[in-house]
Design an enzyme around this catalytic site. Structure first.
Site, PDB file in Angstrom:
ATOM      1  N   ALA A   1       0.803  -1.088  -0.055  1.00  0.00           N
ATOM      2  CA  ALA A   1      -0.108  -0.126   0.065  1.00  0.00           C
ATOM      3  C   ALA A   1       0.861   1.206   0.037  1.00  0.00           C
ATOM      4  O   ALA A   1       1.985   1.223   0.078  1.00  0.00           O
ATOM      5  CB  ALA A   1      -0.830   0.002   1.197  1.00  0.00           C
ATOM      6  N   HIS A   2       0.164   2.434   0.013  1.00  0.00           N
ATOM      7  CA  HIS A   2       0.977   3.680  -0.184  1.00  0.00           C
ATOM      8  C   HIS A   2       1.767   4.002   0.845  1.00  0.00           C
ATOM      9  O   HIS A   2       1.581   3.639   2.016  1.00  0.00           O
ATOM     10  CB  HIS A   2      -0.193   4.795  -0.146  1.00  0.00           C
ATOM     11  CG  HIS A   2      -1.270   4.858   1.153  1.00  0.00           C
ATOM     12  ND1 HIS A   2      -0.802   5.698   2.150  1.00  0.00           N
ATOM     13  CD2 HIS A   2      -2.281   4.167   1.040  1.00  0.00           C
ATOM     14  CE1 HIS A   2      -1.888   5.522   2.730  1.00  0.00           C
ATOM     15  NE2 HIS A   2      -2.695   4.593   2.373  1.00  0.00           N
ATOM     16  N   ASN A   3       2.948   4.529   0.691  1.00  0.00           N
ATOM     17  CA  ASN A   3       3.983   5.026   2.001  1.00  0.00           C
ATOM     18  C   ASN A   3       4.589   4.127   2.716  1.00  0.00           C
ATOM     19  O   ASN A   3       5.090   4.340   3.427  1.00  0.00           O
ATOM     20  CB  ASN A   3       3.263   6.066   2.652  1.00  0.00           C
ATOM     21  CG  ASN A   3       2.776   7.343   1.938  1.00  0.00           C
ATOM     22  OD1 ASN A   3       1.843   7.453   1.465  1.00  0.00           O
ATOM     23  ND2 ASN A   3       3.720   8.278   2.096  1.00  0.00           N
TER      24      ASN A   3
END
Lengths: 340, 340, 340
Positions: free
Chosen positions: B241-243
């Protein structure tokens, strides 16, 4: 495609009640059918819908006695469900049959051959030295690597990818986005803690009548072949690792994964989100419940297992029943220890 | 590609026994090898196959004493497994090296540059302002968005998708259907219960020697970068997922998922179907067992955890052993309560 | 794109402190921002970064009292987070707006119509008889089958696949590699243990403002439609089976799966790696914890469940707490039985 009730009735050898000139152009459930649709009534539970349906025609049983007047044409047959299934088959075959010819641009490499009656969609890619049978449909943006073999009547949907050397049998269906023959996940740890990729030079073999779901991945063997035997059906987003063998007529539901070198028997049913560790064997006719983790071989045919790790499903169910009551068990035990 | 036993022996600095003019064109396991194949014998357990194999040649240890006559040419070397691995590397490199040049049609946008020795397959797409190194192979139907940077010797297999602004290092492998840089799953709840998408303007950075499996998805950061550090290997159908940041030389097996903003250390091993919640940190050299759910940070290097939620794997194993006996435990407790 | 601090301040109706002629070309977090970036300060925890940041400008609260001198231009507004979100929206809209026109080669079939302001990337495919609205962006290698309908302002990212007859609403986003409308997994067992495919002639309907993640799969209905209602957001690698209905404004996180014919209510939150069995109903506003397996219907709105199989999440938490202590419980029980 539009047909009169007369034409449908002739095809099904059914008897018409009502207007034989009414036309239908689609198939629908009796409770959802709109004008222009043909529905069927098999389960008596749905009979009330017969008197209110907007379907233009309904296939019903020969022996059905109407309890009210109907606003739809009827086609009477011995077994409505079976007749309707026949129509579904015709309907889908007709849609597929309309896909023929070659759309531009598409790519085909040197020394590759594709049989009669095929469809090659725009932006589809066929590498070099491929042998592809008759009546094969290759949808747009599908990728067929070098040296791939595909049997007759197989359909490769949009954007499916077959790496080099993949072998696919007759009457197979490979859905959009599926990846067949990607590298097995094999890496040799080095003294410095890094990993070196182990070359994966094997391939994937799908026998006849195999179905592979959308975005499913099947890795090639390190050497030799990852094999999916005749008639096996694999759902969407499933992972099959390198050197796995799945026996004939086995069903694997969505999001399950099989780790490297494991062998699954024939006529097994693997439910959804199951994980199977590597280097084990699963006996024929094994059933594995959803979300199970299979950590060791299953030796006896017909076994039913469940849980993570998986064991006998009845034993698992009993243990799960007590699991919910663990706080009460603990409380009772503490009371006994305290001599109450 | 066809080689004589003489040529192979020279490459490996081995000693030939038998016909040095025999040719081989593929590599195979000794128990599966057919005529034209070269096999190896390392594990003594497989020695019986040496006397029955159909391989045209077998690499064996210098010191091996034959117990029966053989029907195959032998190449004697100090370490057969290591020599065979060398051949596997050559074999795969030779296949890859044959992929060069540009197939038509392919697309490359304004102001994009790609280095020497590259392959661009038909229907591959490179956007604008991309900087791509030397010896990069971009297979058919791969998508490289605008402003993407790719290092030397990297391979992007068929249909992989790199969104705009993705950065990929040297010697990376991205398998078919992988999606790098799709929007992070960020939505702001509104007073009426609907959701507004939070713009995701970050990117994904893959350092050198990273491998990404087929149909794996790695989301871009909301701002900043989702980072996969040097040497890390990610299997098929994994979700990052993001980051998220994954440390160097970590291995993540198939169908695992890492939620937003979590940081995984270096030299970790994440087994298959693991879930890791968002906003936590996993220490270096952590091992997470298959199907685990990691719900909080792991602080100590070298920790081994298992379960959903995951905790110490030995403690988890002991608890699972008792879990199976819960019905008996409950029965015993009831008996004690009844004073029996 | 480059803007002066003056231009940004005018847009946000903010007050400038420092050099209004400085230019910024990107947005970044205050702790990561480099020269040329615009950041924001909302959470007081991050205030120390304000005095060390390399950002060229920072959006801050009107009322913020500086504790040290700063090296960056300031734009003072009532609510910095809200102003920054506004800029993010502008930024992303500007990037997307730059995607217009048709890249060659792309394919569009007979009798298909696409509205004004659209983008069709190279190697994108649109079949016959499609109706596509205004301002629709179809990225390279996307596949739109025959008879597909798509509303206004919808974006289909690279390589997404929409099978024939799919219906997509306005303002939808479908990420790369997603597959919409693949065959439902329906096979009729035959007397000989093989399976016959049941034709899947239904479709998929996505209402307005639906988001579908990368490599997610949504199967078509056997008959009728698989429906995703207005505003629902689906993450990456999710499986939605045939004839499922997902209510409005529901969120489904990555790697979850919903089996055939189940109905999920509106305003639900389904966490990651959840499995939901077929033919059940989940009430509105249900929350399902990560890795849960939902095996029966949820009847009461607002229910929170967890576990595999899932039940009340508080009860589940309490049972899991005791689960870890099972070896001790067993030991205590044995001691009691032995009369100690």
């Amino acid at each position: 495609m539009e047909f009169t009730v007369q034409q449908i009735a002739e095809l099904l050898k059914g008897k018409i009640e009502g207007d034989s000139t009414v036309t239908v152009s689609t198939l629908a459930k009796i409770e959802e059918a709109q004008q222009g649709a043909l529905a069927f009534l098999s389960n008596p539970k749905y009979e009330p819908h017969l008197y209110t349906t907007n379907a233009s025609a309904v296939i019903v049983a020969e022996k059905l006695e109407l309890k009210k007047p109907v606003n739809t044409a009827l086609i009477r047959v011995p077994d409505p469900y079976s007749s309707f299934s026949t129509l579904l088959q015709y309907y889908q075959a007709a849609i597929m049959a309309s896909k023929t010819g070659v759309e531009d641009p598409s790519f085909i490499g040197n020394n590759s051959h594709i049989g009669d009656g095929h469809y090659r969609g725009a932006f589809s890619y066929i590498g070099s030295n491929c042998k592809i049978g008759d009546n094969v449909r290759i949808f747009p943006q599908a990728f067929i690597g070098d040296n791939v073999q595909i049997g007759d009547n197989t359909t490769i949907f949009a954007g499916a990818k077959l790496y080099a050397n993949t072998v696919v049998g007759n009457n197979c269906t490979i859905h959009a986005g599926a990846v067949i023959g990607s590298d097995g996940f094999g890496f040799a740890p080095q003294p410095d803690g890094s990993y070196n990729a182990i070359p994966q030079i094997g391939n994937v073999v799908l026998e006849d009548e195999v179905s592979v779901g959308a975005n499913t991945t099947i890795d090639c063997a390190t050497m030799g072949a990852t094999v999916i035997r005749k008639g096996t059906k694999i759902d969407n987003l499933v992972q099959i690792a390198h050197n796995v063998e799945v026996g004939a007529h086995t069903v694997i539901a969505s999001q399950s994964g099989v780790s490297g070198s494991s062998k699954i028997g024939k006529h097994c049913v693997i439910a959804g989100q199951v994980g199977i560790v590597g280097h084990i064997s699963i006996a024929d006719k094994t059933t594995v419940g959803a979300q199970s983790g299979v950590s060791k071989s299953v030796k006896e045919s017909g076994t039913i297992i469940q849980g993570s790790p998986a064991f006998d499903y009845k034993q698992n169910l009993r243990a799960l029943t007590v699991f919910r009551k663990l706080p009460e068990l603990q409380r009772d035990l503490e009371a006994l220890k305290a001599g109450k």
